[in-house]
Design a protein around this motif. Structure first.
Motif, PDB file in Angstrom:
ATOM      1  N   VAL A  69      14.627   4.727   2.003  1.00 45.58           N
ATOM      2  CA  VAL A  69      13.717   4.469   0.899  1.00 45.58           C
ATOM      3  C   VAL A  69      12.298   4.489   1.460  1.00 45.58           C
ATOM      4  N   ILE A  70      11.414   5.138   0.736  1.00 47.69           N
ATOM      5  CA  ILE A  70      10.013   5.243   1.141  1.00 47.69           C
ATOM      6  C   ILE A  70       9.193   4.477   0.109  1.00 47.69           C
ATOM      7  N   LEU A  71       8.457   3.492   0.580  1.00 48.33           N
ATOM      8  CA  LEU A  71       7.637   2.644  -0.288  1.00 48.33           C
ATOM      9  C   LEU A  71       6.178   3.017  -0.093  1.00 48.33           C
ATOM     10  N   ILE A  72       5.501   3.369  -1.178  1.00 49.01           N
ATOM     11  CA  ILE A  72       4.088   3.736  -1.071  1.00 49.01           C
ATOM     12  C   ILE A  72       3.279   2.970  -2.120  1.00 49.01           C
ATOM     13  N   ASN A  73       2.373   2.152  -1.643  1.00 47.76           N
ATOM     14  CA  ASN A  73       1.385   1.505  -2.502  1.00 47.76           C
ATOM     15  C   ASN A  73       0.070   2.262  -2.335  1.00 47.76           C
ATOM     16  N   HIS A  74      -0.935   1.908  -3.140  1.00 42.53           N
ATOM     17  CA  HIS A  74      -2.213   2.604  -2.991  1.00 42.53           C
ATOM     18  C   HIS A  74      -3.383   1.663  -3.255  1.00 42.53           C
ATOM     19  N   THR A  75      -4.498   2.001  -2.640  1.00 47.48           N
ATOM     20  CA  THR A  75      -5.724   1.253  -2.866  1.00 47.48           C
ATOM     21  C   THR A  75      -6.250   1.585  -4.259  1.00 47.48           C
ATOM     22  N   ASP A  76      -7.109   0.744  -4.772  1.00 48.06           N
ATOM     23  CA  ASP A  76      -7.689   0.885  -6.111  1.00 48.06           C
ATOM     24  C   ASP A  76      -6.607   0.929  -7.188  1.00 48.06           C
ATOM     25  N   CYS A  77      -5.566   0.101  -7.002  1.00 49.94           N
ATOM     26  CA  CYS A  77      -4.438   0.052  -7.942  1.00 49.94           C
ATOM     27  C   CYS A  77      -4.769  -0.893  -9.097  1.00 49.94           C
ATOM     28  N   GLY A  78      -4.693  -0.372 -10.307  1.00 50.37           N
ATOM     29  CA  GLY A  78      -4.999  -1.170 -11.496  1.00 50.37           C
ATOM     30  C   GLY A  78      -4.076  -2.355 -11.681  1.00 50.37           C
ATOM     31  N   ALA A  79      -2.818  -2.233 -11.263  1.00 45.37           N
ATOM     32  CA  ALA A  79      -1.876  -3.344 -11.398  1.00 45.37           C
ATOM     33  C   ALA A  79      -2.266  -4.530 -10.516  1.00 45.37           C
ATOM     34  N   GLU A 117      10.804   3.048   5.025  1.00 46.10           N
ATOM     35  CA  GLU A 117       9.542   3.573   5.534  1.00 46.10           C
ATOM     36  C   GLU A 117       8.450   3.140   4.565  1.00 46.10           C
ATOM     37  N   MET A 118       7.259   2.849   5.083  1.00 49.24           N
ATOM     38  CA  MET A 118       6.171   2.375   4.232  1.00 49.24           C
ATOM     39  C   MET A 118       4.913   3.207   4.444  1.00 49.24           C
ATOM     40  N   GLY A 119       4.154   3.346   3.367  1.00 48.87           N
ATOM     41  CA  GLY A 119       2.887   4.049   3.458  1.00 48.87           C
ATOM     42  C   GLY A 119       1.877   3.450   2.496  1.00 48.87           C
ATOM     43  N   LEU A 120       0.628   3.648   2.810  1.00 49.82           N
ATOM     44  CA  LEU A 120      -0.453   3.221   1.929  1.00 49.82           C
ATOM     45  C   LEU A 120      -1.307   4.444   1.623  1.00 49.82           C
ATOM     46  N   ALA A 121      -1.416   4.756   0.334  1.00 53.57           N
ATOM     47  CA  ALA A 121      -2.248   5.869  -0.105  1.00 53.57           C
ATOM     48  C   ALA A 121      -3.665   5.336  -0.286  1.00 53.57           C
ATOM     49  N   ALA A 122      -4.534   5.740   0.606  1.00 55.39           N
ATOM     50  CA  ALA A 122      -5.912   5.267   0.579  1.00 55.39           C
ATOM     51  C   ALA A 122      -6.754   6.211  -0.268  1.00 55.39           C
ATOM     52  N   CYS A 123      -7.457   5.646  -1.235  1.00 56.13           N
ATOM     53  CA  CYS A 123      -8.302   6.422  -2.139  1.00 56.13           C
ATOM     54  C   CYS A 123      -9.562   6.870  -1.392  1.00 56.13           C
ATOM     55  N   LYS A 124      -9.713   8.188  -1.250  1.00 60.57           N
ATOM     56  CA  LYS A 124     -10.865   8.733  -0.538  1.00 60.57           C
ATOM     57  C   LYS A 124     -11.983   9.140  -1.497  1.00 60.57           C
TER      58      LYS A 124
END
Length: 146
Positions: A69-79, A117-124
C-alpha cells in the motif's frame, strides 16, 4: 462469507482526492510500473481519517490480494485547512508526516506482511506537485508526535 476474487493487483495507492494531484500521481504510478496494476483509493485528506482508510485498504487486500500500500498526503491540503492552517511549511510537513506514520503503524498492525510505502506531495506551484518519499522519521516529527 469469504469472497475470493480471481483478479489481483500489486498495490493500492491512497491519496487525497484533490484534482491538482492527478498528473503527479499518474507519473508516480507510471514510474513504478503500477498503471493497471493497483487499486486507486482517493479520500479527502488522504490518511487523515484513519478508520476509513484502514477499511478501504482491507477491502483492497481482501478483493485483490495487494502486497503493498502506498500512502500519499500533500501539502496545502484543504482537509487539513490548507497552508493557512499552519504557522510554517515545516509545521505543515511535520503534521503530514506524523499522520502518514500513524496510518503506516495502524495498517502494519492490522494487516501483517503488507508493505507500506509513504510519500508527501509537496506543492511547488498552483498545480505542480513533487512526490517525495518519506523514509526515516525526522527528529522534529518525533518531538512533535501526539
Amino acid at each position: 462469507m469469504i469472497i475470493l476474487m480471481l483478479h489481483t493487483c500489486q498495490a493500492a495507492i491512497v491519496h487525497c482526492l484533490d484534482f491538482r494531484l492527478q498528473k503527479s500521481i499518474k507519473k508516480y504510478l507510471e514510474n513504478d510500473g503500477l498503471i493497471g496494476n493497483c487499486d486507486i483509493i482517493s479520500i479527502a485528506g488522504g490518511v487523515k481519517n484513519l478508520n476509513f482508510l484502514l477499511e478501504q485498504v482491507q477491502i483492497s487486500k481482501r478483493l485483490h490480494s495487494i502486497k503493498q500500500v502506498i500512502l500519499i498526503n500533500h501539502t496545502d491540503c484543504g482537509a487539513y485547512g490548507g497552508k493557512a492552517a499552519f504557522a510554517s511549511s515545516a509545521e505543515q510537513r511535520t503534521r503530514q508526516e506524523i499522520d502518514l506514520r500513524k496510518a503506516q503503524q495502524m495498517i502494519e498492525e492490522s494487516i501483517p506482511g503488507l508493505e507500506v510505502e509513504m510519500g508527501l506531495a509537496a506543492c511547488k506551484d498552483t498545480d505542480q506537485f513533487v512526490i517525495e518519499s518519506i523514509a526515516e522519521e525526522s527528529a522534529l516529527a518525533v518531538a512533535l508526535r501526539v
